[in-house]
Design a protein around this motif. Structure first.
Motif, PDB file in Angstrom:
ATOM      1  N   VAL A  31       0.758  -1.131   0.072  1.00  0.00           N
ATOM      2  CA  VAL A  31      -0.056   0.225  -0.190  1.00  0.00           C
ATOM      3  C   VAL A  31       0.570   1.218  -0.099  1.00  0.00           C
ATOM      4  CG1 VAL A  31      -1.472   1.459   1.461  1.00  0.00           C
ATOM      5  CG2 VAL A  31      -2.043  -0.975   1.167  1.00  0.00           C
ATOM      6  N   ALA A  32       2.082   1.049   0.784  1.00  0.00           N
ATOM      7  CA  ALA A  32       3.103   2.406   0.863  1.00  0.00           C
ATOM      8  C   ALA A  32       3.378   2.782  -0.474  1.00  0.00           C
ATOM      9  CB  ALA A  32       3.752   2.064   1.837  1.00  0.00           C
ATOM     10  N   LEU A  67       8.009  18.424   3.566  1.00  0.00           N
ATOM     11  CA  LEU A  67       6.866  17.458   3.949  1.00  0.00           C
ATOM     12  C   LEU A  67       7.519  16.153   4.326  1.00  0.00           C
ATOM     13  CD1 LEU A  67       4.150  17.862   1.243  1.00  0.00           C
ATOM     14  CD2 LEU A  67       4.034  17.998   3.634  1.00  0.00           C
ATOM     15  N   VAL A  68       8.751  15.848   3.650  1.00  0.00           N
ATOM     16  CA  VAL A  68       9.493  14.682   3.890  1.00  0.00           C
ATOM     17  C   VAL A  68      10.105  14.675   5.355  1.00  0.00           C
ATOM     18  CG1 VAL A  68      11.528  13.230   3.248  1.00  0.00           C
ATOM     19  CG2 VAL A  68       9.964  13.791   1.599  1.00  0.00           C
ATOM     20  N   GLY A  69      10.585  15.865   5.759  1.00  0.00           N
ATOM     21  CA  GLY A  69      11.107  16.083   6.944  1.00  0.00           C
ATOM     22  C   GLY A  69      10.023  16.008   7.937  1.00  0.00           C
ATOM     23  N   LEU A  70       8.920  16.345   7.583  1.00  0.00           N
ATOM     24  CA  LEU A  70       7.765  16.285   8.647  1.00  0.00           C
ATOM     25  C   LEU A  70       7.464  14.893   9.022  1.00  0.00           C
ATOM     26  CD1 LEU A  70       5.613  17.581  10.820  1.00  0.00           C
ATOM     27  CD2 LEU A  70       4.244  18.028   8.667  1.00  0.00           C
ATOM     28  N   LEU A  71       7.258  14.010   7.791  1.00  0.00           N
ATOM     29  CA  LEU A  71       7.069  12.849   7.696  1.00  0.00           C
ATOM     30  C   LEU A  71       7.991  11.778   8.503  1.00  0.00           C
ATOM     31  CD1 LEU A  71       5.277  10.480   6.917  1.00  0.00           C
ATOM     32  CD2 LEU A  71       6.626  10.342   4.865  1.00  0.00           C
ATOM     33  N   ALA A 206       0.026   8.444   5.612  1.00  0.00           N
ATOM     34  CA  ALA A 206      -0.358   7.958   4.331  1.00  0.00           C
ATOM     35  C   ALA A 206      -0.627   9.323   3.542  1.00  0.00           C
ATOM     36  CB  ALA A 206      -1.687   7.134   4.292  1.00  0.00           C
ATOM     37  N   THR A 207      -1.449  10.376   4.013  1.00  0.00           N
ATOM     38  CA  THR A 207      -1.713  11.715   3.463  1.00  0.00           C
ATOM     39  C   THR A 207      -0.406  12.259   3.104  1.00  0.00           C
ATOM     40  OG1 THR A 207      -3.746  11.687   4.411  1.00  0.00           O
ATOM     41  CG2 THR A 207      -2.994  13.749   3.483  1.00  0.00           C
ATOM     42  N   ILE A 236       9.483   3.807   4.187  1.00  0.00           N
ATOM     43  CA  ILE A 236       8.494   4.206   5.105  1.00  0.00           C
ATOM     44  C   ILE A 236       7.596   3.089   5.522  1.00  0.00           C
ATOM     45  CG2 ILE A 236       6.518   5.723   5.177  1.00  0.00           C
ATOM     46  CD1 ILE A 236       9.172   7.245   5.245  1.00  0.00           C
ATOM     47  N   GLY A 237       7.278   2.293   4.813  1.00  0.00           N
ATOM     48  CA  GLY A 237       6.290   1.150   4.862  1.00  0.00           C
ATOM     49  C   GLY A 237       7.101   0.115   6.058  1.00  0.00           C
TER      50      GLY A 237
END
Length: 274
Positions: A31-32, A67-71, A206-207, A236-237
């Motif tokens: 899914v990821a 966004l990647v940093g926040l993730l 996921a968002t 990430i998954g």
């Protein structure tokens, strides 16, 4: 110190890895990867309409980095919390096992000093409690809805009834206090099993992943680029799977081994082999 403890009580439970767990874990990674690749393709189709604006790719690159940093920050924070909960579960189980061992030894001494029949019965109840925790309560804590075993609670009550806290001896007082500690640690065990990330958190992850991959669509999605994005999403998954494993301290690949904690040599000899 924590590392050596984890190695001792939490060996990889490879043979206990069921097909259902394999499908769930594999599905999570799939899914990821799917979310990332599809989002990237959709993002490219949307962003190619703005090819005349030179500032768009630079802006997209900056947003991707943010966004990647926040993730990664959210996942790292959650992974750290899950691992701390896992270590606390090990420490709690180790302390509970120590109290059970002390009670077993104290009951043995009390049986020789006074109230021999009652203390001997309490000693056998302590062994039965440990066996119940290993055989029944531990598997119940690894279920989707964790719960304590009712019989284990009854055994603790029976041990209290077999004790005389006003007998005036240090051992009887210490054992009575130890029973209270075991009851508290047992409730803590249930709390550790129930501390899991809410579904809403994974929707947010996921968002963020989809938004990050969509903004990477400022460049045409070549095969190699899609492979790299899929690899990032797979990573990430895998981190999400590791968090999930840490949030299940009593089941899964790195489950705490109840038998290695609760069965010292003197108690294991008292339990009949199956």
């Amino acid at each position: 110190m924590h590392f050596s403890t984890i190695i001792f009580v939490a060996d990889l439970n490879i043979f206990g890895y069921t097909m259902r767990e394999f499908m769930v874990d594999g599905g999570t990674c799939l899914v990821a990867v799917t979310v990332g690749v599809v989002a990237n393709v959709i993002g490219y189709k949307i962003m190619r309409r703005a090819t005349g604006e030179a500032s768009i790719p630079k802006l997209a690159d900056g947003l991707v980095a943010g966004l990647v940093g926040l993730l990664c920050f959210l996942l790292g924070l959650t992974l750290n919390d899950a691992r701390e909960n896992y270590i606390r579960a090990i420490q709690s189980a180790t302390e509970e096992a120590l109290q059970c061992r002390l009670m077993y030894q104290d009951f043995s001494v009390l049986a020789k000093l006074n109230d021999g029949e009652k203390s001997a019965k309490a000693q056998s109840l302590a062994v039965e409690y440990v066996q119940n925790v290993i055989d029944h309560e531990w598997p119940q804590l690894s279920e989707s809805t964790p719960r304590l075993n009712e019989k284990a609670g009854i055994l603790l009550t029976q041990m209290r009834l077999a004790l005389n806290p006003t007998g005036g001896t240090f051992l009887s007082t210490r054992t009575w206090t130890g029973l209270g500690i075991v009851e508290h640690l047992r409730e803590s065990r249930l709390r550790f099993a129930m501390e899991q990330s809410p579904s809403g958190f994974w929707i947010i992850i996921a968002t963020l992943l989809a938004m990050s991959c969509a903004l990477m669509g400022s460049v045409a999605p070549t095969k190699m680029r899609l492979v790299l994005i899929a690899t990032f999403c797979l990573g990430i998954g895998i981190v999400c799977l590791l968090i999930d494993e840490y949030e299940k301290p009593y089941g899964g690949w790195i489950a705490i081994d109840a038998q290695s904690i609760f069965l010292p040599s003197e108690m294991s000899e008292a339990i009949a082999p199956k």
